[in-house]
Write a protein that holds these residues in place. Sequence first.
Motif, PDB file in Angstrom:
ATOM      1  N   PRO A   1       0.822  -1.227   0.000  1.00  0.00           N
ATOM      2  CA  PRO A   1       0.000   0.000   0.000  1.00  0.00           C
ATOM      3  C   PRO A   1       0.851   1.270   0.000  1.00  0.00           C
ATOM      4  CG  PRO A   1      -0.807  -1.583   1.611  1.00  0.00           C
ATOM      5  CD  PRO A   1       0.524  -2.078   1.164  1.00  0.00           C
ATOM      6  N   LEU A   2       1.979   1.227   0.707  1.00  0.00           N
ATOM      7  CA  LEU A   2       2.878   2.376   0.737  1.00  0.00           C
ATOM      8  C   LEU A   2       3.485   2.616  -0.637  1.00  0.00           C
ATOM      9  CD1 LEU A   2       4.691   4.552   1.957  1.00  0.00           C
ATOM     10  CD2 LEU A   2       6.199   2.727   2.793  1.00  0.00           C
ATOM     11  N   ALA A   3       3.956   1.553  -1.289  1.00  0.00           N
ATOM     12  CA  ALA A   3       4.561   1.689  -2.611  1.00  0.00           C
ATOM     13  C   ALA A   3       3.577   2.276  -3.612  1.00  0.00           C
ATOM     14  CB  ALA A   3       5.070   0.331  -3.091  1.00  0.00           C
ATOM     15  N   THR A   4       2.318   1.889  -3.503  1.00  0.00           N
ATOM     16  CA  THR A   4       1.283   2.450  -4.384  1.00  0.00           C
ATOM     17  C   THR A   4       1.060   3.933  -4.100  1.00  0.00           C
ATOM     18  OG1 THR A   4       0.168   0.309  -4.572  1.00  0.00           O
ATOM     19  CG2 THR A   4      -1.127   2.271  -5.083  1.00  0.00           C
ATOM     20  N   ALA A   5       1.029   4.292  -2.817  1.00  0.00           N
ATOM     21  CA  ALA A   5       0.810   5.690  -2.432  1.00  0.00           C
ATOM     22  C   ALA A   5       1.959   6.585  -2.894  1.00  0.00           C
ATOM     23  CB  ALA A   5       0.639   5.798  -0.923  1.00  0.00           C
ATOM     24  N   LEU A   6       3.158   6.022  -3.028  1.00  0.00           N
ATOM     25  CA  LEU A   6       4.309   6.821  -3.457  1.00  0.00           C
ATOM     26  C   LEU A   6       4.100   7.427  -4.843  1.00  0.00           C
ATOM     27  CD1 LEU A   6       7.345   4.650  -2.281  1.00  0.00           C
ATOM     28  CD2 LEU A   6       6.460   6.741  -1.226  1.00  0.00           C
ATOM     29  N   LEU A   7       3.296   6.772  -5.661  1.00  0.00           N
ATOM     30  CA  LEU A   7       3.025   7.279  -7.005  1.00  0.00           C
ATOM     31  C   LEU A   7       2.257   8.597  -6.969  1.00  0.00           C
ATOM     32  CD1 LEU A   7       2.067   3.913  -8.740  1.00  0.00           C
ATOM     33  CD2 LEU A   7       4.283   5.076  -8.752  1.00  0.00           C
ATOM     34  N   ASN A   8       1.675   8.911  -5.798  1.00  0.00           N
ATOM     35  CA  ASN A   8       0.930  10.157  -5.633  1.00  0.00           C
ATOM     36  C   ASN A   8       1.733  11.246  -4.927  1.00  0.00           C
ATOM     37  OD1 ASN A   8      -1.470   9.058  -6.790  1.00  0.00           O
ATOM     38  ND2 ASN A   8      -1.916   8.024  -4.849  1.00  0.00           N
TER      39      ASN A   8
ATOM     40  N   MET B   1      10.546   9.235  -6.890  1.00  0.00           N
ATOM     41  CA  MET B   1      10.264  10.472  -6.161  1.00  0.00           C
ATOM     42  C   MET B   1      11.262  11.557  -6.546  1.00  0.00           C
ATOM     43  SD  MET B   1       9.421   8.821  -2.414  1.00  0.00           S
ATOM     44  CE  MET B   1       9.269  10.433  -1.652  1.00  0.00           C
ATOM     45  N   MET B   2      10.810  12.809  -6.491  1.00  0.00           N
ATOM     46  CA  MET B   2      11.616  13.950  -6.925  1.00  0.00           C
ATOM     47  C   MET B   2      11.916  14.881  -5.748  1.00  0.00           C
ATOM     48  SD  MET B   2      11.661  13.087 -10.152  1.00  0.00           S
ATOM     49  CE  MET B   2      12.197  14.503 -11.118  1.00  0.00           C
ATOM     50  N   ASP B   3      13.097  15.505  -5.796  1.00  0.00           N
ATOM     51  CA  ASP B   3      13.454  16.488  -4.770  1.00  0.00           C
ATOM     52  C   ASP B   3      12.928  17.871  -5.176  1.00  0.00           C
ATOM     53  OD1 ASP B   3      15.212  17.696  -6.600  1.00  0.00           O
ATOM     54  OD2 ASP B   3      16.935  16.539  -5.910  1.00  0.00           O
ATOM     55  N   PRO B   4      13.123  18.894  -4.330  1.00  0.00           N
ATOM     56  CA  PRO B   4      12.569  20.225  -4.646  1.00  0.00           C
ATOM     57  C   PRO B   4      13.106  20.849  -5.935  1.00  0.00           C
ATOM     58  CG  PRO B   4      13.150  20.076  -2.318  1.00  0.00           C
ATOM     59  CD  PRO B   4      13.703  18.857  -2.976  1.00  0.00           C
TER      60      PRO B   4
ATOM     61  N   GLY C   1      13.650  19.100  -8.741  1.00  0.00           N
ATOM     62  CA  GLY C   1      13.250  18.308  -9.889  1.00  0.00           C
ATOM     63  C   GLY C   1      14.151  17.126 -10.186  1.00  0.00           C
ATOM     64  N   GLY C   2      15.123  16.874  -9.331  1.00  0.00           N
ATOM     65  CA  GLY C   2      15.974  15.706  -9.498  1.00  0.00           C
ATOM     66  C   GLY C   2      15.406  14.514  -8.758  1.00  0.00           C
ATOM     67  N   LYS C   3      15.812  13.311  -9.152  1.00  0.00           N
ATOM     68  CA  LYS C   3      15.312  12.112  -8.486  1.00  0.00           C
ATOM     69  C   LYS C   3      15.942  11.956  -7.101  1.00  0.00           C
ATOM     70  CE  LYS C   3      13.894   9.272 -12.415  1.00  0.00           C
ATOM     71  NZ  LYS C   3      14.006   7.942 -13.056  1.00  0.00           N
ATOM     72  N   ILE C   4      15.119  11.529  -6.156  1.00  0.00           N
ATOM     73  CA  ILE C   4      15.634  11.234  -4.818  1.00  0.00           C
ATOM     74  C   ILE C   4      16.215   9.823  -4.849  1.00  0.00           C
ATOM     75  CG2 ILE C   4      15.090  10.971  -2.375  1.00  0.00           C
ATOM     76  CD1 ILE C   4      12.800  12.905  -2.737  1.00  0.00           C
ATOM     77  N   VAL C   5      17.521   9.742  -5.009  1.00  0.00           N
ATOM     78  CA  VAL C   5      18.236   8.460  -4.986  1.00  0.00           C
ATOM     79  C   VAL C   5      19.559   8.678  -4.259  1.00  0.00           C
ATOM     80  CG1 VAL C   5      17.199   7.490  -7.075  1.00  0.00           C
ATOM     81  CG2 VAL C   5      19.254   8.909  -7.255  1.00  0.00           C
ATOM     82  N   ASP C   6      20.134   7.595  -3.772  1.00  0.00           N
ATOM     83  CA  ASP C   6      21.392   7.655  -3.021  1.00  0.00           C
ATOM     84  C   ASP C   6      21.287   8.653  -1.871  1.00  0.00           C
ATOM     85  OD1 ASP C   6      22.444   5.793  -4.784  1.00  0.00           O
ATOM     86  OD2 ASP C   6      23.377   7.306  -6.073  1.00  0.00           O
ATOM     87  N   ASN C   7      20.153   8.625  -1.190  1.00  0.00           N
ATOM     88  CA  ASN C   7      19.921   9.538  -0.067  1.00  0.00           C
ATOM     89  C   ASN C   7      20.417   8.919   1.237  1.00  0.00           C
ATOM     90  OD1 ASN C   7      17.923   7.605  -0.031  1.00  0.00           O
ATOM     91  ND2 ASN C   7      16.288   8.995   0.599  1.00  0.00           N
ATOM     92  N   PHE C   8      21.701   8.562   1.226  1.00  0.00           N
ATOM     93  CA  PHE C   8      22.312   7.991   2.417  1.00  0.00           C
ATOM     94  C   PHE C   8      23.630   8.701   2.704  1.00  0.00           C
ATOM     95  CE2 PHE C   8      23.500   5.404  -1.267  1.00  0.00           C
ATOM     96  CZ  PHE C   8      24.894   5.367  -1.183  1.00  0.00           C
ATOM     97  N   ARG C   9      23.927   8.837   3.983  1.00  0.00           N
ATOM     98  CA  ARG C   9      25.195   9.422   4.411  1.00  0.00           C
ATOM     99  C   ARG C   9      26.235   8.310   4.512  1.00  0.00           C
ATOM    100  NH1 ARG C   9      26.420  12.480  10.243  1.00  0.00           N
ATOM    101  NH2 ARG C   9      28.093  13.861   9.461  1.00  0.00           N
ATOM    102  N   PRO C  10      27.467   8.543   4.088  1.00  0.00           N
ATOM    103  CA  PRO C  10      28.511   7.518   4.207  1.00  0.00           C
ATOM    104  C   PRO C  10      28.815   7.208   5.673  1.00  0.00           C
ATOM    105  CG  PRO C  10      29.158   9.239   2.659  1.00  0.00           C
ATOM    106  CD  PRO C  10      27.938   9.736   3.373  1.00  0.00           C
TER     107      PRO C  10
END
Length: 308
Positions: A180-187, A252-255, A257-266
Amino acid sequence: MVALQVVICVSVLLVQGASGSGGSEWTYTGQHGPLHWGSMFQSCAGSRQSPINIETLNVKQEYWKPLRLKNYEKAPSKMRVKNNGHSAQVEIDAPVAPRVTGGGLKGEYIFAQFHFHWGADSTRGSEHTIDGVRYPMELHMVHYKGSYGTLGEAVKRRDGLAVLGVMLEVSSNDNPALAPLATALLNVTDADMFAEISAMYPLKAFLPRNIEKFYRYEGSLTTPTCNEVVTWTVFDEAISISERQLNNFRAMMDPHGGKIVDNFRPPQPLNNRKVFVSAESSADSSTMKKVGLTFYFMTSMAVLMMNM
């Protein structure tokens, strides 16, 4: 319920920190990325930062009472997801707030929200690594210490927050609890959007079956302002997620317009901190073993005296 909603709103501001002191914007890449957080936010240059690489050969075993999860088996009355520009953050309404205690925690901690960190592909994504292994995703369940009254007060204290870290590994099948969460992400593909989640699973559904084995250390928030106020509990066992479900997060997109990926701190330096591992049921078995040996010794002595 109203009180819990207020807590959630505050947690959005404090825990995920879309902006820090002085209005400085932070990102996961470029001149405002993790390598520069320490110069942008003083606390991000501290000596007890998170995440870390957990070296299983260098952990100390501890015999704690079992971790207790209160109201984790109860489905919330509402569940929503927000694209906060850095992650997918899930908030709930519940008649009684979920809480965690035991397992070496010093006090009872009240649930605030959970969120995720993931990679552009499944070779990376988690913030913590275990023996250098990085999982494709990591889930963080954020709690604040109840005795401090509010999250705002707890975030000022060294032991103010307790975060449960859950690794996710790729499966060929969808994870039903995440569906259900994965589906909601599309919105919520654009930043600052939120959507209701159609089916509410209890928080327990997002945890591994085995919660007895976990790693524990003192650290910080993994996003600015990196407050060193977190008692970390990182479970050894992972839960599953499919590539299809992961791709919904990656859309998902950041503010900007880029994709939210690799959102982890080393991983950050350990700096002489100790990392502990819970002994799975060993406290009970160790106690029983001692009782058994004592009983055997006393019985043997009694038999010996009777034969004298």
